[in-house]
Motif scaffolding. Sequence first.
Motif, short mmCIF file in Angstrom:
data_model
loop_
_atom_site.label_atom_id
_atom_site.label_comp_id
_atom_site.label_asym_id
_atom_site.label_seq_id
_atom_site.Cartn_x
_atom_site.Cartn_y
_atom_site.Cartn_z
N LEU B 286 0.86 -1.18 0.00
CA LEU B 286 0.00 0.00 0.00
C LEU B 286 0.90 1.24 0.00
N GLU B 290 -2.65 5.34 1.15
CA GLU B 290 -3.67 4.31 1.42
C GLU B 290 -3.65 3.85 2.88
N THR B 293 -6.66 2.76 5.38
CA THR B 293 -7.42 1.52 5.19
C THR B 293 -7.67 0.81 6.54
N ARG B 303 -8.70 -2.53 -1.68
CA ARG B 303 -7.46 -1.80 -2.01
C ARG B 303 -6.48 -2.69 -2.78
N SER B 305 -5.12 -5.44 -1.72
CA SER B 305 -4.13 -6.15 -0.90
C SER B 305 -4.84 -7.14 0.02
#
Lengths: 153, 441
Positions: B286, B290, B293, B303, B305
Amino acid sequence: MTLAEQIREIAAGYPQSRSAVLPALRLAQEQHGWLSPDALREVADALDLTPAYCQSVASFYDMFHMKPVGRHLVEVCTNISCALVGAQQVLEAFESELGVKTGETTADGEVTLRALECAGGCGWGTVVAIDHRYREPVRAEDVPTIVSELHDA
Amino acid sequence: MPELALVLEGADDRDLTKLGEYRGVGGYRALDKARGMEPEAVVEELLTSNLRGRGGAFFPMGRKASFIPKPEDVPKPRYVVVNADESEPGTFKDREIMFRVPHRLIEGCLITAHSIRSQNVFIYIRGEYLAEFEVVRAALDEARDEGLFAGVTVVLHRGAGAYICGEESALLESLEGKRGQPRSRPPYPAVSGLYAAPTLINNVETVSTVPKVIELGGAEYAKIGAPPNSTGTRLFSLSGNVARGGNYELELGTSLNDLIFEIGGGIPEGRKLKAVIPGGSSVPVLTADEVDTPLEHDAMTERGSMLGSGAVIVIDDRCCMVQLGLRVAQFYMHESCGKCTPCREGTRWMVQLLHKIEDGRAEHEELDLLLSVCDRILGKCLCPLGDAAAMPIASYVSKFRDEFRVHIDGGGCPFGGEASLEGVMAPVDQHTHHPVAEVPA
């Protein structure tokens, strides 16, 4: 108890005796210092396997030594969490204090230095394992003391 | 505060490695409760709790348990295997559980054994974890002497240094005394696992959560965290460029930002956050943007991941993403078991290409070649190790493509030898006896 007797005792704890290969190899390595052809043969005989089979298993795992190593093992984790906080500097400090390159053993046969993949102490990096006992965190400036302790041990 | 101790409950105040102390905080009462229930009712509670696997795959434990055939249908022993082969880079939570609350793990094992009518439990502990092995062994001896096992045998089995043995089918091979190479599936372990018998295999943290699920009841447990998909707590392993690294047990759904900056104390030395690996080195990265999150499954998936093993690795602005990719790829190359060609060869090619890019010897096409190598590994192997190498590297390229381009255009690393991972020695460099296939031109 002989090595063979110890191995058979361990094997009795498993539904199938072949499951005792890893503990048996560890025991043999502890007694022989490394997995010499003799050590492999002893394990094989105790578990009714072939030495070739035992070698094929042992060579898969990083903790088994297929060549002689020093009396002490210094392992420095260089995976990303430790590397982000200076593992390379710690490794280089050991190289300079011990006078060997990573992967080598000191001339007196006392200490083998290795880089290790993630040792599982990431939040307390850099992790150094001395004869499988973790020290964490270790910084480059701690290395001379650790090495002198090793020489005294 | 989002910190909530369920798995580590009581461990800050008392030495829970001792059976008496563990009983003092209500230990082994969930076992009594579970043994008073029908096994199917225990599985039902696990299903209701939606307790998901804490090793990384996030599979519901109750569903896994429900796949185990009944003794009358398959007349074979049923095995419980605990995966304590924690080796995902960045992860050190199972170690803390075993070291501080070994009896909670043992209680979880015994409840799990009851839930599938098993008489045999195997705990496969990572070989490097010597201190933890000693603590768990002592706790097992204490529990056995107290008569808590009720006919169940528990074998504590040490690994010998192989990341791949954390993969469940490789672990089973290793436990059978073989090289730890994954099996092709189906059949899955629930049908044909250890010694070809039905086997329920779960991570340490998952099993150590089971007593709490039984104590509260599945429905109550399912209210904690971020229901419906991310129930309960997880131990997040925080590491890298962060002030207070360590394990923190948090309710699922806590923001990544809070973990890094509130709980972890932020980035030391006034450095800037550059990237975060949110779930162990196998998951896509990330960016700093980000970091808001929530630490829960659905938000992470959105996202691109994963929560993976719960290992949050914080990366500051001194890190070169090409060097990061190289070190990650070197790890997977070292740990590839060699069984499937895409993983065995692909991880080597990734290392060679990343070396070229870092050294400024690469052409722009080779960046595409790197992505194509990743793509040709993904989903094409028997186990997820190849994916674990390909996914993060592809994410570094896609999210930091400009940084990769600068290496190629500028003929070398823009950090000029000052990056945090500069020159780091990987164990794979110690092994020179393996012939290395070159990337085809």
